[in-house]
Design an enzyme around this catalytic site. Sequence first.
Site, PDB file in Angstrom:
ATOM      1  N   ASN A  53       0.853  -1.110   0.041  1.00  0.00           N
ATOM      2  CA  ASN A  53       0.004   0.023  -0.017  1.00  0.00           C
ATOM      3  C   ASN A  53       0.893   1.203  -0.129  1.00  0.00           C
ATOM      4  O   ASN A  53       1.560   1.567   0.996  1.00  0.00           O
ATOM      5  CB  ASN A  53      -0.861   0.132   1.264  1.00  0.00           C
ATOM      6  CG  ASN A  53      -1.785   1.327   1.346  1.00  0.00           C
ATOM      7  OD1 ASN A  53      -2.030   2.120   0.527  1.00  0.00           O
ATOM      8  ND2 ASN A  53      -2.188   1.327   2.573  1.00  0.00           N
ATOM      9  N   TRP A  54       0.907   1.762  -1.024  1.00  0.00           N
ATOM     10  CA  TRP A  54       2.174   2.884  -1.360  1.00  0.00           C
ATOM     11  C   TRP A  54       1.437   4.367  -0.818  1.00  0.00           C
ATOM     12  O   TRP A  54       2.094   5.442  -0.598  1.00  0.00           O
ATOM     13  CB  TRP A  54       2.240   3.395  -2.593  1.00  0.00           C
ATOM     14  CG  TRP A  54       3.216   2.063  -3.365  1.00  0.00           C
ATOM     15  CD1 TRP A  54       3.790   1.042  -2.712  1.00  0.00           C
ATOM     16  CD2 TRP A  54       3.539   2.048  -4.737  1.00  0.00           C
ATOM     17  NE1 TRP A  54       4.361   0.356  -3.567  1.00  0.00           N
ATOM     18  CE2 TRP A  54       4.403   1.149  -5.082  1.00  0.00           C
ATOM     19  CE3 TRP A  54       3.310   2.932  -5.874  1.00  0.00           C
ATOM     20  CZ2 TRP A  54       4.922   0.820  -6.164  1.00  0.00           C
ATOM     21  CZ3 TRP A  54       3.944   2.668  -7.056  1.00  0.00           C
ATOM     22  CH2 TRP A  54       4.636   1.309  -7.123  1.00  0.00           C
ATOM     23  N   LYS A  55       0.150   4.426  -0.286  1.00  0.00           N
ATOM     24  CA  LYS A  55      -0.442   5.385   0.282  1.00  0.00           C
ATOM     25  C   LYS A  55      -0.388   6.589  -0.600  1.00  0.00           C
ATOM     26  O   LYS A  55      -0.218   6.537  -1.978  1.00  0.00           O
ATOM     27  CB  LYS A  55       0.037   5.758   1.561  1.00  0.00           C
ATOM     28  CG  LYS A  55      -0.125   4.472   2.484  1.00  0.00           C
ATOM     29  CD  LYS A  55       0.307   4.693   3.958  1.00  0.00           C
ATOM     30  CE  LYS A  55      -0.189   3.269   4.637  1.00  0.00           C
ATOM     31  NZ  LYS A  55      -0.034   3.331   6.149  1.00  0.00           N
ATOM     32  N   HIS A  74      -9.600   1.824   4.963  1.00  0.00           N
ATOM     33  CA  HIS A  74      -8.303   1.864   5.806  1.00  0.00           C
ATOM     34  C   HIS A  74      -8.500   2.729   6.875  1.00  0.00           C
ATOM     35  O   HIS A  74      -9.254   3.864   6.682  1.00  0.00           O
ATOM     36  CB  HIS A  74      -7.168   2.337   4.856  1.00  0.00           C
ATOM     37  CG  HIS A  74      -6.004   2.316   5.260  1.00  0.00           C
ATOM     38  ND1 HIS A  74      -5.199   3.315   6.126  1.00  0.00           N
ATOM     39  CD2 HIS A  74      -4.978   1.298   4.974  1.00  0.00           C
ATOM     40  CE1 HIS A  74      -4.113   2.817   6.496  1.00  0.00           C
ATOM     41  NE2 HIS A  74      -3.763   1.897   5.603  1.00  0.00           N
ATOM     42  N   GLU A 131      -6.442   5.021   7.758  1.00  0.00           N
ATOM     43  CA  GLU A 131      -6.386   6.531   7.584  1.00  0.00           C
ATOM     44  C   GLU A 131      -7.509   7.359   6.917  1.00  0.00           C
ATOM     45  O   GLU A 131      -7.633   8.353   7.246  1.00  0.00           O
ATOM     46  CB  GLU A 131      -4.999   6.584   6.711  1.00  0.00           C
ATOM     47  CG  GLU A 131      -3.803   6.140   7.586  1.00  0.00           C
ATOM     48  CD  GLU A 131      -2.572   5.725   6.820  1.00  0.00           C
ATOM     49  OE1 GLU A 131      -2.644   5.683   5.539  1.00  0.00           O
ATOM     50  OE2 GLU A 131      -1.657   5.134   7.328  1.00  0.00           O
ATOM     51  N   GLU A 134      -5.432  -4.497  11.065  1.00  0.00           N
ATOM     52  CA  GLU A 134      -4.526  -3.570  11.038  1.00  0.00           C
ATOM     53  C   GLU A 134      -4.914  -2.669  12.199  1.00  0.00           C
ATOM     54  O   GLU A 134      -5.415  -1.840  12.303  1.00  0.00           O
ATOM     55  CB  GLU A 134      -4.434  -2.618   9.853  1.00  0.00           C
ATOM     56  CG  GLU A 134      -4.268  -3.156   8.565  1.00  0.00           C
ATOM     57  CD  GLU A 134      -3.640  -2.273   7.453  1.00  0.00           C
ATOM     58  OE1 GLU A 134      -2.594  -2.510   7.093  1.00  0.00           O
ATOM     59  OE2 GLU A 134      -3.973  -1.207   7.605  1.00  0.00           O
ATOM     60  N   GLY A 186       1.971   2.793  10.577  1.00  0.00           N
ATOM     61  CA  GLY A 186       2.940   3.711  10.341  1.00  0.00           C
ATOM     62  C   GLY A 186       3.642   4.173  11.647  1.00  0.00           C
ATOM     63  O   GLY A 186       3.985   5.223  11.716  1.00  0.00           O
ATOM     64  N   SER A 199       3.184  -1.705  10.385  1.00  0.00           N
ATOM     65  CA  SER A 199       4.642  -1.479  10.603  1.00  0.00           C
ATOM     66  C   SER A 199       5.427  -2.889  10.364  1.00  0.00           C
ATOM     67  O   SER A 199       6.410  -3.072  10.929  1.00  0.00           O
ATOM     68  CB  SER A 199       4.741  -1.102  11.771  1.00  0.00           C
ATOM     69  OG  SER A 199       4.526  -0.004  12.056  1.00  0.00           O
ATOM     70  N   GLY A 201       2.727  -1.018   4.136  1.00  0.00           N
ATOM     71  CA  GLY A 201       2.720   0.379   3.997  1.00  0.00           C
ATOM     72  C   GLY A 201       4.303   0.865   3.731  1.00  0.00           C
ATOM     73  O   GLY A 201       4.712   0.416   2.729  1.00  0.00           O
ATOM     74  N   GLY A 202       4.793   1.467   4.742  1.00  0.00           N
ATOM     75  CA  GLY A 202       5.975   2.342   4.819  1.00  0.00           C
ATOM     76  C   GLY A 202       7.097   1.486   4.129  1.00  0.00           C
ATOM     77  O   GLY A 202       7.954   1.888   3.279  1.00  0.00           O
TER      78      GLY A 202
HETATM   79  P1  PGA Z   1       2.713   0.424   7.826  1.00  0.00           P
HETATM   80  O1  PGA Z   1       1.022   0.564   6.997  1.00  0.00           O
HETATM   81  O2  PGA Z   1       3.052  -0.775   7.113  1.00  0.00           O
HETATM   82  O3  PGA Z   1       3.414   1.644   7.147  1.00  0.00           O
HETATM   83  O4  PGA Z   1       2.287   0.308   9.303  1.00  0.00           O
HETATM   84  C1  PGA Z   1       0.196  -0.499   6.767  1.00  0.00           C
HETATM   85  C2  PGA Z   1      -0.898  -0.055   6.076  1.00  0.00           C
HETATM   86  O5  PGA Z   1      -1.407   0.955   6.573  1.00  0.00           O
HETATM   87  O6  PGA Z   1      -1.610  -0.683   5.394  1.00  0.00           O
END
Ligand code: PGA
Length: 262
Positions: free
Chosen positions: A9-11, A99, A101, A175, A181, A218, A239-240
């Site tokens: 997930n590149w956001k 998600h 976010e 999650e 994050g 994470s 994500g990150g």
């Molecule tokens: P993260 O994000 O690996 O940066 O914690 C995961 C996600 O939001 O899907």
Amino acid sequence: MIKKIAIANWKENPGTETRAARLFRAAMAAAGRAKNVAVAVCPPFVYLERLSEMLRRQPKARLALGSQDVFWEEKGPYTSEIGPAMLRRLGARFAIIGHSERRRWLHETDAMVNKKLKLALADGLGVVLCVGEPASVRRKGIAAAKNYVGSQLRKDLSGLRKPKSGIRGLIVAYEPIWAVGTGNCDNPEDAREMSIFIRNILKSKFSFADPVVLYGGSVDSDSIGGYVKYKEIGGALVGGASLKSGEFGKITNKISKANVQP
Ligand code: PGA
């Protein structure tokens, strides 16, 4: 053997299409090397067309494209929104929905998530539904987390009948919000317990035959092995770490080598 799944997930990253193409090339190569892992990338909407063109030019690439969101109407007067058929035409096979976010910054509610998910599935777009509890809930213990996530699932999936499991059907990503994050992963045993709980709800309340639950929050190449060794954890939403050169490849590699407990 059931394939594990790794979804990047590149956001809202990377900042340019050139960097997106470079990152995607690395993900395609990683997907080619990782046996028994289904690999997917969810870029920002604006890169989908270019990346799906890259995929078309590599017919043997074992990689799927997904979007990070989708709207609950196919078309109409909904400024900036994008419907499932539009996304499918751009090469997306599934959409991440709900998600944390989006729930936090865009105030997405369970009712909105439910509408999005129903239209996407009806339209042939797979769904990765994200659920997870905030830190204030988890501090009260894992029973409280189950309560929270159970209620999210019942609302988000309300009215859904016998959905297909998997990347073309429905997958749930657990999650915990406090782990997304933050560099602060959930411990694998608790993530496994939550996955078992989610799988049971999906089977008993929503008639899933063989539900797939991913862990996200994470994850990196050091921590991934601890999760995917459990058969109840179907893979990871990353994500990150998926934006760091080489790191996503290391993650898919570790997943493909995981010694899954019987
Ligand atoms: P993260 O994000 O690996 O940066 O914690 C995961 C996600 O939001 O899907």
